[in-house]
Design a protein around this motif. Structure first.
Motif, PDB file in Angstrom:
ATOM      1  N   LEU A  93     -15.101  37.231 -10.603  1.00 15.01           N
ATOM      2  CA  LEU A  93     -15.992  36.105 -10.362  1.00 15.01           C
ATOM      3  C   LEU A  93     -15.557  35.416  -9.078  1.00 15.01           C
ATOM      4  O   LEU A  93     -14.348  35.235  -8.850  1.00 15.01           O
ATOM      5  N   GLY A  94     -16.508  35.036  -8.239  1.00  9.97           N
ATOM      6  CA  GLY A  94     -16.113  34.446  -6.966  1.00  9.97           C
ATOM      7  C   GLY A  94     -17.170  33.565  -6.356  1.00  9.97           C
ATOM      8  O   GLY A  94     -18.292  33.453  -6.858  1.00  9.97           O
ATOM      9  N   ILE A  95     -16.789  32.921  -5.269  1.00 14.79           N
ATOM     10  CA  ILE A  95     -17.697  32.072  -4.511  1.00 14.79           C
ATOM     11  C   ILE A  95     -17.424  32.295  -3.024  1.00 14.79           C
ATOM     12  O   ILE A  95     -16.274  32.475  -2.615  1.00 14.79           O
ATOM     13  N   LYS A  96     -18.495  32.329  -2.246  1.00 18.04           N
ATOM     14  CA  LYS A  96     -18.387  32.480  -0.796  1.00 18.04           C
ATOM     15  C   LYS A  96     -19.051  31.267  -0.154  1.00 18.04           C
ATOM     16  O   LYS A  96     -20.134  30.868  -0.548  1.00 18.04           O
ATOM     17  N   GLN A  97     -18.377  30.675   0.836  1.00 20.91           N
ATOM     18  CA  GLN A  97     -18.834  29.423   1.440  1.00 20.91           C
ATOM     19  C   GLN A  97     -18.710  29.492   2.959  1.00 20.91           C
ATOM     20  O   GLN A  97     -17.675  29.918   3.494  1.00 20.91           O
ATOM     21  N   SER A  98     -19.759  29.066   3.645  1.00 21.96           N
ATOM     22  CA  SER A  98     -19.718  28.991   5.102  1.00 21.96           C
ATOM     23  C   SER A  98     -18.755  27.892   5.540  1.00 21.96           C
ATOM     24  O   SER A  98     -18.756  26.789   4.997  1.00 21.96           O
ATOM     25  N   ILE A  99     -17.900  28.196   6.538  1.00 22.74           N
ATOM     26  CA  ILE A  99     -16.996  27.172   7.065  1.00 22.74           C
ATOM     27  C   ILE A  99     -17.218  26.935   8.558  1.00 22.74           C
ATOM     28  O   ILE A  99     -16.792  25.917   9.082  1.00 22.74           O
ATOM     29  N   VAL A 100     -17.891  27.875   9.251  1.00 19.82           N
ATOM     30  CA  VAL A 100     -18.258  27.683  10.656  1.00 19.82           C
ATOM     31  C   VAL A 100     -19.671  28.213  10.852  1.00 19.82           C
ATOM     32  O   VAL A 100     -19.921  29.404  10.666  1.00 19.82           O
ATOM     33  N   GLU A 101     -20.594  27.336  11.197  1.00 25.10           N
ATOM     34  CA  GLU A 101     -21.959  27.747  11.482  1.00 25.10           C
ATOM     35  C   GLU A 101     -22.018  28.331  12.896  1.00 25.10           C
ATOM     36  O   GLU A 101     -21.310  27.869  13.792  1.00 25.10           O
ATOM     37  N   PRO A 102     -22.851  29.356  13.113  1.00 25.95           N
ATOM     38  CA  PRO A 102     -22.963  29.934  14.458  1.00 25.95           C
ATOM     39  C   PRO A 102     -23.620  28.957  15.426  1.00 25.95           C
ATOM     40  O   PRO A 102     -24.753  28.532  15.238  1.00 25.95           O
ATOM     41  N   SER A 103     -22.895  28.561  16.451  1.00 22.85           N
ATOM     42  CA  SER A 103     -23.427  27.637  17.448  1.00 22.85           C
ATOM     43  C   SER A 103     -22.576  27.716  18.696  1.00 22.85           C
ATOM     44  O   SER A 103     -21.363  27.965  18.633  1.00 22.85           O
ATOM     45  N   SER A 104     -23.210  27.530  19.840  1.00 21.57           N
ATOM     46  CA  SER A 104     -22.505  27.500  21.131  1.00 21.57           C
ATOM     47  C   SER A 104     -21.613  28.725  21.334  1.00 21.57           C
ATOM     48  O   SER A 104     -20.504  28.635  21.864  1.00 21.57           O
ATOM     49  N   GLY A 105     -22.084  29.876  20.859  1.00 20.77           N
ATOM     50  CA  GLY A 105     -21.344  31.102  21.066  1.00 20.77           C
ATOM     51  C   GLY A 105     -20.289  31.410  20.032  1.00 20.77           C
ATOM     52  O   GLY A 105     -19.666  32.474  20.075  1.00 20.77           O
ATOM     53  N   TRP A 106     -20.049  30.494  19.087  1.00 27.42           N
ATOM     54  CA  TRP A 106     -19.051  30.746  18.049  1.00 27.42           C
ATOM     55  C   TRP A 106     -19.603  31.727  17.020  1.00 27.42           C
ATOM     56  O   TRP A 106     -20.801  31.734  16.721  1.00 27.42           O
ATOM     57  N   PRO A 107     -18.750  32.566  16.422  1.00 27.12           N
ATOM     58  CA  PRO A 107     -19.206  33.461  15.350  1.00 27.12           C
ATOM     59  C   PRO A 107     -19.423  32.697  14.050  1.00 27.12           C
ATOM     60  O   PRO A 107     -18.908  31.590  13.873  1.00 27.12           O
ATOM     61  N   SER A 108     -20.190  33.303  13.154  1.00 27.99           N
ATOM     62  CA  SER A 108     -20.299  32.785  11.788  1.00 27.99           C
ATOM     63  C   SER A 108     -19.001  33.099  11.048  1.00 27.99           C
ATOM     64  O   SER A 108     -18.489  34.218  11.145  1.00 27.99           O
ATOM     65  N   VAL A 109     -18.469  32.133  10.300  1.00 29.64           N
ATOM     66  CA  VAL A 109     -17.234  32.344   9.554  1.00 29.64           C
ATOM     67  C   VAL A 109     -17.437  31.859   8.120  1.00 29.64           C
ATOM     68  O   VAL A 109     -17.926  30.745   7.896  1.00 29.64           O
ATOM     69  N   PHE A 110     -17.053  32.697   7.165  1.00 31.16           N
ATOM     70  CA  PHE A 110     -17.145  32.374   5.746  1.00 31.16           C
ATOM     71  C   PHE A 110     -15.786  32.544   5.095  1.00 31.16           C
ATOM     72  O   PHE A 110     -14.955  33.337   5.547  1.00 31.16           O
ATOM     73  N   ALA A 111     -15.561  31.813   4.024  1.00 35.02           N
ATOM     74  CA  ALA A 111     -14.380  31.983   3.184  1.00 35.02           C
ATOM     75  C   ALA A 111     -14.820  32.518   1.826  1.00 35.02           C
ATOM     76  O   ALA A 111     -15.838  32.080   1.273  1.00 35.02           O
ATOM     77  N   LEU A 112     -14.082  33.479   1.301  1.00 37.85           N
ATOM     78  CA  LEU A 112     -14.381  34.090   0.010  1.00 37.85           C
ATOM     79  C   LEU A 112     -13.179  33.942  -0.906  1.00 37.85           C
ATOM     80  O   LEU A 112     -12.050  34.226  -0.510  1.00 37.85           O
ATOM     81  N   VAL A 113     -13.428  33.498  -2.138  1.00 37.85           N
ATOM     82  CA  VAL A 113     -12.390  33.432  -3.172  1.00 37.85           C
ATOM     83  C   VAL A 113     -12.937  34.125  -4.411  1.00 37.85           C
ATOM     84  O   VAL A 113     -14.022  33.793  -4.894  1.00 37.85           O
ATOM     85  N   GLU A 114     -12.181  35.112  -4.924  1.00 39.52           N
ATOM     86  CA  GLU A 114     -12.575  35.840  -6.124  1.00 39.52           C
ATOM     87  C   GLU A 114     -11.401  35.899  -7.095  1.00 39.52           C
ATOM     88  O   GLU A 114     -10.248  36.033  -6.681  1.00 39.52           O
TER      89      GLU A 114
END
Length: 238
Positions: A93-114
């Protein structure tokens, strides 16, 4: 402790494409993805008469923007010469959450905990609760290319800490089809790194159904591993 954890890498990604294990993308709120598939690996660490087969079920549902709830289960069969082990792998069982939205050239970053629950049978049943934490990043290059990486730790009890990692290049063929070039693997405390290179093909057959086919080879020191996998994704909701 799961006997094949050092051999199965990241369970040979079937669905939840891309980037070797999980994509930097959360299911939208009000939508559920039902993902299932089959994989087969032959020649564990280059040994003849060995292999792993398995069937998977992954449920992903959107909670709010940038967050999804996940539940995953595997039924696996491991052959080690004359020995054959079968059973349900730990339910996760897990949850995935966005921690950095893509903007100004930054990549999308997510954290996952299972969390892997002590539900299973035989050699696949853990003694307690396992935990996986992972950071997933995705960089949009153009309408054709997307680069992604993920890396994280798996805690199996107090003493065993596994490292998981992957990198991938997504190449769009059409808006409905994409080809993935993938590298992924696992490094455990007790075994050398188990690494793989592979290709995957993803196509939207219908607006709600995705077909995912993958194949690859082991590139670790032992070598001679090879795998293939096929998966389907059914989208429920908008």
């Amino acid at each position: 402790m799961t006997i094949c954890v050092a051999l199965a890498a990241q369970d040979y990604p079937i669905t939840d494409r891309s980037f070797g294990y999980t994509t930097a993308y959360a299911v939208p709120a009000g939508t559920m993805y039902v993902e299932t598939g089959y994989f087969q690996l032959d020649g564990l660490s280059g040994l003849e008469g060995t292999g792993i087969t398995g069937q998977s079920l992954l449920l992903r549902t959107g909670l709010w923007k940038g967050a999804e709830l996940r539940a995953r289960a595997w039924y696996q069969s491991v052959k080690l010469g004359a020995t054959k082990l079968e059973g349900l792998s730990p339910v996760e069982l897990g949850i995935k959450q966005s921690i950095v939205e893509p903007s100004s050239g930054w990549p999308s970053v997510f954290a996952l905990v299972e969390l892997g629950l002590p539900v299973g049978s035989g050699a696949f049943r853990p003694n307690g609760i396992d935990a996986r934490t992972k950071i997933i990043a995705e960089k949009y290059i153009s309408n054709t290319f997307i680069i992604g990486i993920n890396a994280g730790r798996v805690w199996r009890g107090l003493q065993n800490h596994d490292l998981e990692y992957s990198a991938s290049l997504r190449t769009a063929i059409t808006p409905e089809m994409a080809l993935y070039t993938e590298f992924f693997g696992t490094k455990t405390d007790d075994f050398a790194a188990n690494n793989f290179m592979g290709l995957a093909y993803e196509v939207w057959l219908f607006p709600q159904i995705v077909l995912d086919v993958a194949a690859g080879i082991g590139v670790s020191e032992a070598g001679d591993d090879h795998y293939w996998a096929v998966g389907l994704v059914y989208r429920v909701g908008k």
